[in-house]
Design a protein around this motif. Sequence first.
Motif, mmCIF file in Angstrom:
data_model
loop_
_atom_site.group_PDB
_atom_site.id
_atom_site.type_symbol
_atom_site.label_atom_id
_atom_site.label_comp_id
_atom_site.label_asym_id
_atom_site.label_seq_id
_atom_site.Cartn_x
_atom_site.Cartn_y
_atom_site.Cartn_z
ATOM 1 N N LEU A 41 2.676 13.348 2.910
ATOM 2 C CA LEU A 41 3.430 13.823 1.753
ATOM 3 C C LEU A 41 4.875 14.207 2.082
ATOM 4 O O LEU A 41 5.786 13.938 1.299
ATOM 5 N N PHE A 42 5.078 14.812 3.260
ATOM 6 C CA PHE A 42 6.389 15.405 3.534
ATOM 7 C C PHE A 42 7.151 14.778 4.700
ATOM 8 O O PHE A 42 8.338 15.035 4.861
ATOM 9 N N HIS A 43 6.480 13.993 5.525
ATOM 10 C CA HIS A 43 7.151 13.369 6.668
ATOM 11 C C HIS A 43 7.024 11.848 6.646
ATOM 12 O O HIS A 43 7.182 11.201 7.672
ATOM 13 N N PHE A 44 6.732 11.292 5.490
ATOM 14 C CA PHE A 44 6.550 9.843 5.382
ATOM 15 C C PHE A 44 7.907 9.158 5.503
ATOM 16 O O PHE A 44 8.875 9.547 4.837
ATOM 17 N N THR A 45 7.972 8.167 6.371
ATOM 18 C CA THR A 45 9.266 7.548 6.679
ATOM 19 C C THR A 45 9.682 6.476 5.676
ATOM 20 O O THR A 45 10.818 6.004 5.721
ATOM 21 N N ARG A 46 8.779 6.089 4.787
ATOM 22 C CA ARG A 46 9.113 5.110 3.747
ATOM 23 C C ARG A 46 8.745 5.693 2.374
ATOM 24 O O ARG A 46 7.847 5.185 1.691
ATOM 25 N N PRO A 47 9.412 6.765 1.933
ATOM 26 C CA PRO A 47 9.043 7.402 0.651
ATOM 27 C C PRO A 47 9.150 6.465 -0.543
ATOM 28 O O PRO A 47 8.462 6.666 -1.548
ATOM 29 N N LEU A 48 9.988 5.440 -0.447
ATOM 30 C CA LEU A 48 10.100 4.474 -1.540
ATOM 31 C C LEU A 48 8.767 3.783 -1.795
ATOM 32 O O LEU A 48 8.451 3.426 -2.942
ATOM 33 N N TRP A 49 7.966 3.601 -0.749
ATOM 34 C CA TRP A 49 6.645 2.987 -0.915
ATOM 35 C C TRP A 49 5.765 3.844 -1.821
ATOM 36 O O TRP A 49 5.025 3.318 -2.665
ATOM 37 N N HIS A 50 5.805 5.157 -1.641
ATOM 38 C CA HIS A 50 5.012 6.046 -2.503
ATOM 39 C C HIS A 50 5.437 5.880 -3.966
ATOM 40 O O HIS A 50 4.594 5.898 -4.868
ATOM 41 N N LEU A 51 6.738 5.723 -4.170
ATOM 42 C CA LEU A 51 7.256 5.549 -5.527
ATOM 43 C C LEU A 51 6.743 4.247 -6.145
ATOM 44 O O LEU A 51 6.269 4.224 -7.280
ATOM 45 N N VAL A 52 6.814 3.164 -5.357
ATOM 46 C CA VAL A 52 6.471 1.831 -5.854
ATOM 47 C C VAL A 52 4.966 1.641 -6.002
ATOM 48 O O VAL A 52 4.503 1.033 -6.970
ATOM 49 N N PHE A 53 4.200 2.175 -5.050
ATOM 50 C CA PHE A 53 2.763 1.879 -5.025
ATOM 51 C C PHE A 53 1.877 2.987 -5.602
ATOM 52 O O PHE A 53 0.676 2.784 -5.765
ATOM 53 N N VAL A 54 2.453 4.156 -5.906
ATOM 54 C CA VAL A 54 1.642 5.242 -6.472
ATOM 55 C C VAL A 54 2.255 5.799 -7.757
ATOM 56 O O VAL A 54 1.635 5.740 -8.828
ATOM 57 N N ILE A 55 3.458 6.315 -7.672
ATOM 58 C CA ILE A 55 4.027 7.064 -8.800
ATOM 59 C C ILE A 55 4.299 6.176 -10.011
ATOM 60 O O ILE A 55 3.826 6.454 -11.124
ATOM 61 N N ILE A 56 5.062 5.096 -9.836
ATOM 62 C CA ILE A 56 5.375 4.202 -10.960
ATOM 63 C C ILE A 56 4.111 3.597 -11.568
ATOM 64 O O ILE A 56 3.951 3.601 -12.803
#
Length: 479
Positions: A41-56
């Motif tokens: 959650l807090f040290h992920f080096t590719r936060p854009l992936w969380h946006l693309v594959f989870v949040i959106i």
Amino acid sequence: MIFDIIKEPFFGVSSIAFCAVLCFYVITCFQWFSYKASRVLFHFTRPLWHLVFVIIPLVLYYTSGNWFFIYFYFAYLPSVILWHKKLDKKLVFTARIKRFFAFFGVAVLSLNLFNYLKFENFSKDMISPIIISLIISHFFEKFMAFKYKKQAKNRLDENKNLQIILITASYGKTSIKNFLFALLKDDFNVHKTPRSVNTLVGIIKDINENISQKTQIYIAEAGARQSGDIAEISTFLNQQIVVVGEIGAQHIEYFKTLENIRATKLEALQTNRLKMAFLHSSTQKNESENIKIYDKNLSDIVATLDGLNFTLDNMPYFSPLLGKFNAFNLACCIEVAKFLGVDNDRIKSRLLGLENVEHRLVKMQANGKIIIDDSFNGNFAGMSQSYELVGQYRGRKVLVTPGIVEASVELNERLSRVIDEIFDMLIITSPLNAQALLKHIKNAQIVILKDKNKMQEILIEHTKTGDLVLFSNDAPSFM
């Protein structure tokens, strides 16, 4: 009419499929980061992936109604498949992962069964099944770990004559472990932790599977991501011999200060059976009756592409190993072997048969080029020393690197100065440190590798016969 009959099952099954794909992405991330939620959650080096594959996808699922499934089948699902295909560190279906998906399946079925009994449609809750599965998996694995820990402790206690050597350091742990094993294996029944296994869970598994009453020496490697990690391993093993190698700024983002790193590594001394500890001078400890600074009397180090010469305690040694830093690793191993009674002539003979640890300055020839694989060397001291070694080569020199992973921007900028002095070409394999690496590059030709799957094509295009190509460190695609 037919559509009305099948649409509810179709949308329900599609919802379950979407939840499963989300779950696949989440557990892949958890496996990368040792199942630590804080790191994901807090040290992920590719936060854009969380946006693309989870949040959106979740936002679209809850706002676009049944139109979402056009996006799911024609955009989201193909993108996840393509993402996973390009990963160089894919999800490994270990026993833990298989159990997790079993928990997930039960959670999904239970939620939908509950809805069915209430005469409602398929569950639209995409988050609860994943969170429930993670929580159940966490506590189940804790229970299993406790069970296996007790079993491993009994196994150690039953072997009264077993001598345990614990090795920790900011870098070089695996090399020290493998070199020491090579020096001892002909005189003792020795077992070492496999590969780069260095966590308590991994050590417990290794003990249960491989330690027997015949084992005389157990060499265990200990790693850490936070204060207390080494203490936990040390308390469990209660080792008689301790090795603490060089202390540096590796994983500084977790420890914040070098002093925190040093204090964590020195937790290895927390044993009530200590016979002797062999420490690097960077530990800043003083010698005593049971503490020896192993690099204190190390001198005359000469590293070439043919091997390594050095003097320890006024005695000359040679090994075909590459890299100045290996003189320090070997000095430690020699001191431990002598302490255990191995004759110096045997030590010298065995040094001649040592080979560099896999992916650590391994030299080979390919298509008229010299290839040096140093992809497991990930610290400033080791990397810069390998660059100085390569600097002896008179031909064209090509560096392939992501820089120093989990280190400060300043260290990578320092590394870029060394790179520019030595190499004719720099191929950067990750965006993680690209900006810092480019900071001081003025002479070397620069190539940015955007897709690691294109590595071979890039090397064919940009290298030629007679080149020396150094693969320095490696960063998985999620870094």
